[in-house]
Design a protein around this motif. Structure first.
Motif, PDB file in Angstrom:
ATOM      1  N   ALA A  87      15.732 -28.540  -9.998  1.00  0.00           N
ATOM      2  CA  ALA A  87      16.510 -29.247 -11.016  1.00  0.00           C
ATOM      3  C   ALA A  87      16.823 -28.319 -12.184  1.00  0.00           C
ATOM      4  N   PHE A  88      18.075 -28.360 -12.623  1.00  0.00           N
ATOM      5  CA  PHE A  88      18.516 -27.666 -13.828  1.00  0.00           C
ATOM      6  C   PHE A  88      19.100 -28.716 -14.752  1.00  0.00           C
ATOM      7  N   CYS A  89      18.645 -28.708 -16.000  1.00  0.00           N
ATOM      8  CA  CYS A  89      19.073 -29.725 -16.955  1.00  0.00           C
ATOM      9  C   CYS A  89      19.870 -29.092 -18.088  1.00  0.00           C
ATOM     10  N   GLY A  90      20.836 -29.864 -18.595  1.00  0.00           N
ATOM     11  CA  GLY A  90      21.761 -29.344 -19.591  1.00  0.00           C
ATOM     12  C   GLY A  90      21.273 -29.353 -21.009  1.00  0.00           C
ATOM     13  N   GLY A  91      20.199 -30.061 -21.303  1.00  0.00           N
ATOM     14  CA  GLY A  91      19.669 -30.064 -22.650  1.00  0.00           C
ATOM     15  C   GLY A  91      20.553 -30.790 -23.647  1.00  0.00           C
ATOM     16  N   ASN A  92      21.353 -31.723 -23.154  1.00  0.00           N
ATOM     17  CA  ASN A  92      22.266 -32.424 -24.037  1.00  0.00           C
ATOM     18  C   ASN A  92      21.624 -33.615 -24.743  1.00  0.00           C
ATOM     19  N   ASN A  93      20.387 -33.920 -24.392  1.00  0.00           N
ATOM     20  CA  ASN A  93      19.750 -35.095 -24.963  1.00  0.00           C
ATOM     21  C   ASN A  93      18.244 -34.850 -25.002  1.00  0.00           C
ATOM     22  N   GLU A  94      17.627 -35.211 -26.068  1.00  0.00           N
ATOM     23  CA  GLU A  94      16.182 -34.980 -26.208  1.00  0.00           C
ATOM     24  C   GLU A  94      15.353 -35.979 -25.408  1.00  0.00           C
ATOM     25  N   GLU A  95      15.958 -37.096 -25.016  1.00  0.00           N
ATOM     26  CA  GLU A  95      15.254 -38.095 -24.215  1.00  0.00           C
ATOM     27  C   GLU A  95      15.388 -37.707 -22.747  1.00  0.00           C
ATOM     28  N   GLU A  96      14.275 -37.439 -22.098  1.00  0.00           N
ATOM     29  CA  GLU A  96      14.310 -36.959 -20.717  1.00  0.00           C
ATOM     30  C   GLU A  96      15.015 -37.907 -19.760  1.00  0.00           C
ATOM     31  N   GLU A  97      14.917 -39.212 -19.977  1.00  0.00           N
ATOM     32  CA  GLU A  97      15.520 -40.146 -19.026  1.00  0.00           C
ATOM     33  C   GLU A  97      17.038 -40.113 -19.065  1.00  0.00           C
ATOM     34  N   ASN A  98      17.635 -39.625 -20.143  1.00  0.00           N
ATOM     35  CA  ASN A  98      19.096 -39.540 -20.242  1.00  0.00           C
ATOM     36  C   ASN A  98      19.606 -38.115 -20.099  1.00  0.00           C
ATOM     37  N   GLU A  99      18.732 -37.203 -19.750  1.00  0.00           N
ATOM     38  CA  GLU A  99      19.092 -35.794 -19.602  1.00  0.00           C
ATOM     39  C   GLU A  99      20.096 -35.621 -18.467  1.00  0.00           C
ATOM     40  N   THR A 100      21.065 -34.747 -18.671  1.00  0.00           N
ATOM     41  CA  THR A 100      22.033 -34.439 -17.630  1.00  0.00           C
ATOM     42  C   THR A 100      21.468 -33.327 -16.767  1.00  0.00           C
ATOM     43  N   CYS A 101      21.192 -33.626 -15.503  1.00  0.00           N
ATOM     44  CA  CYS A 101      20.583 -32.645 -14.605  1.00  0.00           C
ATOM     45  C   CYS A 101      21.309 -32.636 -13.264  1.00  0.00           C
ATOM     46  N   VAL A 102      21.231 -31.496 -12.606  1.00  0.00           N
ATOM     47  CA  VAL A 102      21.697 -31.377 -11.224  1.00  0.00           C
ATOM     48  C   VAL A 102      20.621 -30.654 -10.432  1.00  0.00           C
ATOM     49  N   TRP A 103      20.590 -30.912  -9.139  1.00  0.00           N
ATOM     50  CA  TRP A 103      19.685 -30.203  -8.241  1.00  0.00           C
ATOM     51  C   TRP A 103      20.488 -29.146  -7.505  1.00  0.00           C
ATOM     52  N   PHE A 104      19.904 -27.964  -7.346  1.00  0.00           N
ATOM     53  CA  PHE A 104      20.508 -26.877  -6.595  1.00  0.00           C
ATOM     54  C   PHE A 104      19.583 -26.501  -5.449  1.00  0.00           C
ATOM     55  N   ALA A 105      20.171 -26.159  -4.326  1.00  0.00           N
ATOM     56  CA  ALA A 105      19.424 -25.577  -3.208  1.00  0.00           C
ATOM     57  C   ALA A 105      20.303 -24.505  -2.594  1.00  0.00           C
ATOM     58  N   GLU A 106      19.686 -23.419  -2.170  1.00  0.00           N
ATOM     59  CA  GLU A 106      20.417 -22.322  -1.542  1.00  0.00           C
ATOM     60  C   GLU A 106      19.896 -22.112  -0.133  1.00  0.00           C
ATOM     61  N   GLN A 107      20.809 -21.920   0.783  1.00  0.00           N
ATOM     62  CA  GLN A 107      20.438 -21.641   2.171  1.00  0.00           C
ATOM     63  C   GLN A 107      21.421 -20.599   2.683  1.00  0.00           C
ATOM     64  N   GLY A 108      20.967 -19.359   2.783  1.00  0.00           N
ATOM     65  CA  GLY A 108      21.871 -18.292   3.208  1.00  0.00           C
ATOM     66  C   GLY A 108      23.000 -18.137   2.206  1.00  0.00           C
ATOM     67  N   ASP A 109      24.237 -18.267   2.668  1.00  0.00           N
ATOM     68  CA  ASP A 109      25.412 -18.132   1.808  1.00  0.00           C
ATOM     69  C   ASP A 109      25.850 -19.471   1.210  1.00  0.00           C
ATOM     70  N   VAL A 110      25.091 -20.529   1.450  1.00  0.00           N
ATOM     71  CA  VAL A 110      25.474 -21.869   1.006  1.00  0.00           C
ATOM     72  C   VAL A 110      24.680 -22.266  -0.241  1.00  0.00           C
ATOM     73  N   VAL A 111      25.407 -22.785  -1.238  1.00  0.00           N
ATOM     74  CA  VAL A 111      24.780 -23.351  -2.431  1.00  0.00           C
ATOM     75  C   VAL A 111      25.134 -24.838  -2.443  1.00  0.00           C
ATOM     76  N   ALA A 112      24.121 -25.677  -2.431  1.00  0.00           N
ATOM     77  CA  ALA A 112      24.328 -27.128  -2.446  1.00  0.00           C
ATOM     78  C   ALA A 112      23.938 -27.657  -3.827  1.00  0.00           C
ATOM     79  N   ILE A 113      24.728 -28.608  -4.330  1.00  0.00           N
ATOM     80  CA  ILE A 113      24.508 -29.178  -5.658  1.00  0.00           C
ATOM     81  C   ILE A 113      24.509 -30.690  -5.525  1.00  0.00           C
ATOM     82  N   ARG A 114      23.504 -31.329  -6.146  1.00  0.00           N
ATOM     83  CA  ARG A 114      23.355 -32.787  -6.052  1.00  0.00           C
ATOM     84  C   ARG A 114      23.072 -33.352  -7.438  1.00  0.00           C
TER      85      ARG A 114
END
Length: 75
Positions: free
Chosen positions: A16-43
């Motif tokens: 998980a990578f979070c944007g730090g746009n909000n001090e309240e963790e429950e409203n934090e803007t985050c995305v999950w990244f996974a890498e597999q070979g040449d593929v980067v997946a974002i969720r």
């Protein structure tokens, strides 16, 4: 043979990578990244049931370079 990034099985752990746009963790803007070979997946962490977006490593690198240049984040 064409590399189909949507047929690559993602077995790497999601980070998980979070944007730090909000001090309240429950409203934090985050995305999950996974890498597999040449593929980067974002969720979206708020909607884990939705399918992830997939890009090649080169596409992600081009996006980051372009964004940094456009927003004058590079020297």
């Amino acid at each position: 043979m064409q590399n189909d990034i949507y047929h690559t099985v993602i077995t790497s752990p999601w980070t998980a990578f979070c944007g730090g746009n909000n001090e309240e963790e429950e409203n934090e803007t985050c995305v999950w990244f996974a890498e597999q070979g040449d593929v980067v997946a974002i969720r979206d962490t708020k909607h884990p049931d939705r399918p992830e977006l997939r890009f090649t490593r080169a596409e992600v690198q081009a996006f980051v370079r372009g964004y940094a240049r456009q927003h004058r984040l590079t020297s």
